[in-house]
Design an enzyme around this catalytic site. Structure first.
Site, PDB file in Angstrom:
ATOM      1  N   SER A   1      -0.141  28.617   1.245  1.00  0.00           N
ATOM      2  CA  SER A   1      -1.542  28.593   0.829  1.00  0.00           C
ATOM      3  C   SER A   1      -1.759  27.524  -0.254  1.00  0.00           C
ATOM      4  CB  SER A   1      -1.916  29.988   0.301  1.00  0.00           C
ATOM      5  OG  SER A   1      -3.271  30.064  -0.003  1.00  0.00           O
TER       6      SER A   1
ATOM      7  N   GLY B   1      -5.694  34.074   5.597  1.00  0.00           N
ATOM      8  CA  GLY B   1      -5.669  35.455   5.126  1.00  0.00           C
ATOM      9  C   GLY B   1      -4.685  36.350   5.837  1.00  0.00           C
TER      10      GLY B   1
ATOM     11  N   TYR C   1      -0.819  41.778  -2.586  1.00  0.00           N
ATOM     12  CA  TYR C   1      -1.683  41.267  -1.507  1.00  0.00           C
ATOM     13  C   TYR C   1      -1.344  41.959  -0.185  1.00  0.00           C
ATOM     14  CZ  TYR C   1      -3.702  37.721   1.675  1.00  0.00           C
ATOM     15  OH  TYR C   1      -4.414  37.070   2.655  1.00  0.00           O
TER      16      TYR C   1
ATOM     17  N   HIS D   1      -5.550  32.455 -14.483  1.00  0.00           N
ATOM     18  CA  HIS D   1      -4.204  32.206 -13.938  1.00  0.00           C
ATOM     19  C   HIS D   1      -3.222  31.886 -15.063  1.00  0.00           C
ATOM     20  CE1 HIS D   1      -5.674  32.054  -9.890  1.00  0.00           C
ATOM     21  NE2 HIS D   1      -6.239  30.882  -9.960  1.00  0.00           N
TER      22      HIS D   1
ATOM     23  N   LYS E   1      -3.341  31.514  -5.578  1.00  0.00           N
ATOM     24  CA  LYS E   1      -3.207  31.798  -4.140  1.00  0.00           C
ATOM     25  C   LYS E   1      -2.727  33.208  -3.816  1.00  0.00           C
ATOM     26  CE  LYS E   1      -4.868  29.077  -2.475  1.00  0.00           C
ATOM     27  NZ  LYS E   1      -6.356  28.955  -2.739  1.00  0.00           N
TER      28      LYS E   1
HETATM   29  P1  A3P Z   1      -4.417  31.726   2.777  1.00  0.00           P
HETATM   30  O1  A3P Z   1      -4.472  30.312   2.310  1.00  0.00           O
HETATM   31  O2  A3P Z   1      -3.014  32.166   3.112  1.00  0.00           O
HETATM   32  O3  A3P Z   1      -5.354  32.000   3.899  1.00  0.00           O
HETATM   33  P2  A3P Z   1      -6.771  32.773  -4.249  1.00  0.00           P
HETATM   34  O4  A3P Z   1      -8.159  33.305  -4.227  1.00  0.00           O
HETATM   35  O5  A3P Z   1      -5.869  33.447  -5.246  1.00  0.00           O
HETATM   36  O6  A3P Z   1      -6.756  31.291  -4.377  1.00  0.00           O
HETATM   37  O7  A3P Z   1      -6.097  33.134  -2.848  1.00  0.00           O
HETATM   38  C1  A3P Z   1      -6.507  32.505  -1.677  1.00  0.00           C
HETATM   39  C2  A3P Z   1      -5.846  33.206  -0.510  1.00  0.00           C
HETATM   40  O8  A3P Z   1      -6.452  34.499  -0.334  1.00  0.00           O
HETATM   41  C3  A3P Z   1      -6.046  32.433   0.794  1.00  0.00           C
HETATM   42  O9  A3P Z   1      -4.867  32.669   1.566  1.00  0.00           O
HETATM   43  C4  A3P Z   1      -7.271  33.155   1.348  1.00  0.00           C
HETATM   44  O10 A3P Z   1      -7.469  32.969   2.722  1.00  0.00           O
HETATM   45  C5  A3P Z   1      -6.929  34.596   1.015  1.00  0.00           C
HETATM   46  N1  A3P Z   1      -8.106  35.481   1.093  1.00  0.00           N
HETATM   47  C6  A3P Z   1      -9.340  35.271   0.583  1.00  0.00           C
HETATM   48  N2  A3P Z   1     -10.168  36.267   0.938  1.00  0.00           N
HETATM   49  C7  A3P Z   1      -9.434  37.121   1.697  1.00  0.00           C
HETATM   50  C8  A3P Z   1      -9.747  38.348   2.374  1.00  0.00           C
HETATM   51  N3  A3P Z   1     -10.972  38.891   2.345  1.00  0.00           N
HETATM   52  N4  A3P Z   1      -8.748  38.964   3.055  1.00  0.00           N
HETATM   53  C9  A3P Z   1      -7.512  38.428   3.079  1.00  0.00           C
HETATM   54  N5  A3P Z   1      -7.159  37.265   2.479  1.00  0.00           N
HETATM   55  C10 A3P Z   1      -8.121  36.618   1.788  1.00  0.00           C
END
Ligand code: A3P
Length: 330
Positions: A154, A293, A220, A124, A57
């Site tokens: 998340s 996001g 992030y 991971h 996440k």
């Molecule tokens: P949220 O659940 O807070 O929205 P991972 O890929 O490590 O599982 O992380 C997922 C998180 O990254 C999610 O956070 C997702 O929405 C966010 N995410 C994915 N694409 C994104 C983007 N283009 N810009 C910002 N956040 C993004």
């Protein structure tokens, strides 16, 4: 079968259902079978591999797509032909045992050995469980860290909606789940009872390596603040020359809205790519992989007392590390 990976309506699971197993003390989802985890330690690394390593996440999918754009010279047309999951394999996911009915998802072992260099690999795994050759061949590693409060939120949504993860009916239960067998009631995901174990151990182990020449440590929140800068940092680190136009295109392509709609990057559409789709389906916003996001969504979930408990624990564990996070956007 493959829809197990993607957004689903909430599947009733008992909170007691044991969906995690421990490998050398660290809990992992059973979709990462023991045999796969054992194999990973002796996985043959190439010195020109690129490893993207994250705690779940932290923005893994986002960074995967940025890296894909950078390495392809922002060749959108080419990228959209193949889903990110196949362009950028997930090291420890033993596709074969869980998705054996889907020919398009080969075993990661067979698949990765055939992938031409330079390979891009997502993982991971905690540092102790990574391929040993990662530390002798020293391929490039990009590590992305995210503030743990937003990771918790998340991650909670992922637990709530994805049937491969243990079920928590509400955020408080996820956050305050008493560590099984331990007396102190602490915050579970930061401790030992969630997939991939402790956020602290994962994040700090790579923070300690941040100055090694083969490591790029990103946050992030910085990427949210200035995506253009992050794209350039990644391009420099990977020795990829990019025109300003290509940088701009990458920034647009990897924006939240654009990635949400991009079927070749959004995991919600993986089954569509795998030929397993029964047509369009509506995905509840919180069940979508590319969900919100933002920086600071935790404020909508933590109570004042949970926040105080979290902060006290965070302070103790982060003391002296010099690693700081933005918990909200200015
Ligand atoms: P949220 O659940 O807070 O929205 P991972 O890929 O490590 O599982 O992380 C997922 C998180 O990254 C999610 O956070 C997702 O929405 C966010 N995410 C994915 N694409 C994104 C983007 N283009 N810009 C910002 N956040 C993004």
């Amino acid at each position: 079968m493959i829809s197990k990976l993607t957004s689903l309506p909430v599947v009733p699971r008992s909170e007691d259902e044991d969906l995690l197993h421990r490998y050398k003390g660290v809990p992992y989802i059973r979709t990462f079978p023991m045999e796969a985890l054992e194999c990973m330690e002796t996985f043959e690394v190439r010195s020109d591999d690129l490893f993207l390593i994250t705690y779940p996440k932290a923005g893994t999918t986002w960074t995967q797509e940025i890296i894909s754009m950078v390495m392809s010279g922002a060749n959108e047309e080419e990228l959209i032909k193949t889903h990110l999951f196949f362009r950028f394999p997930f090291l420890e996911m033993n596709w074969a045992s869980h998705y054996s009915q889907c020919d398009q998802v080969p075993s990661v072992y067979k698949f990765l050995h055939k992938v031409p260099s330079p390979r891009t690999i997502k993982t991971h795994l905690t540092m102790d469980h990574l391929p040993h050759q990662l530390f002798t061949k020293k391929p490039k590693v990009i590590y992305v860290a995210r503030n743990p409060k937003d990771v918790a939120v998340s991650f909670f949504h992922m637990h709530h909606h994805f049937n491969i993860l243990p079920y928590y009916s509400d955020f408080s239960r996820f956050l305050s789940d008493c560590m099984k067998g331990e007396e102190k009631c602490l915050i579970s995901f930061l401790q030992i009872s969630v997939h991939c174990g402790s956020w602290y151990e994962h994040t700090l182990s790579w923070w300690q390596k941040r100055n090694e020449p083969n490591v790029l440590f990103l946050k992030y929140e910085d990427m949210k603040q200035d995506l253009r800068k992050a794209v350039k940092q990644i391009a420099n680190f990977l020795d990829c020359k990019m025109s300003e136009e290509a940088v701009e295109l990458t920034v647009r392509h990897c924006s939240f809205e654009s990635m949400k709609q991009n079927r070749s990057a959004n995991p919600d559409y993986l089954e569509f790519f795998a030929g397993d789709s029964e047509g369009e389906k509506t995905i509840e916003p919180n069940a979508s992989f590319i969900r919100k996001g933002t920086v600071g969504d935790w404020k909508n979930y933590f109570t004042v007392s949970q926040n105080e408990a979290f902060d006290a624990d965070y302070k103790t564990k982060m003391e002296g590390t010099e690693l700081t996070f933005d918990f909200q956007m200015n």
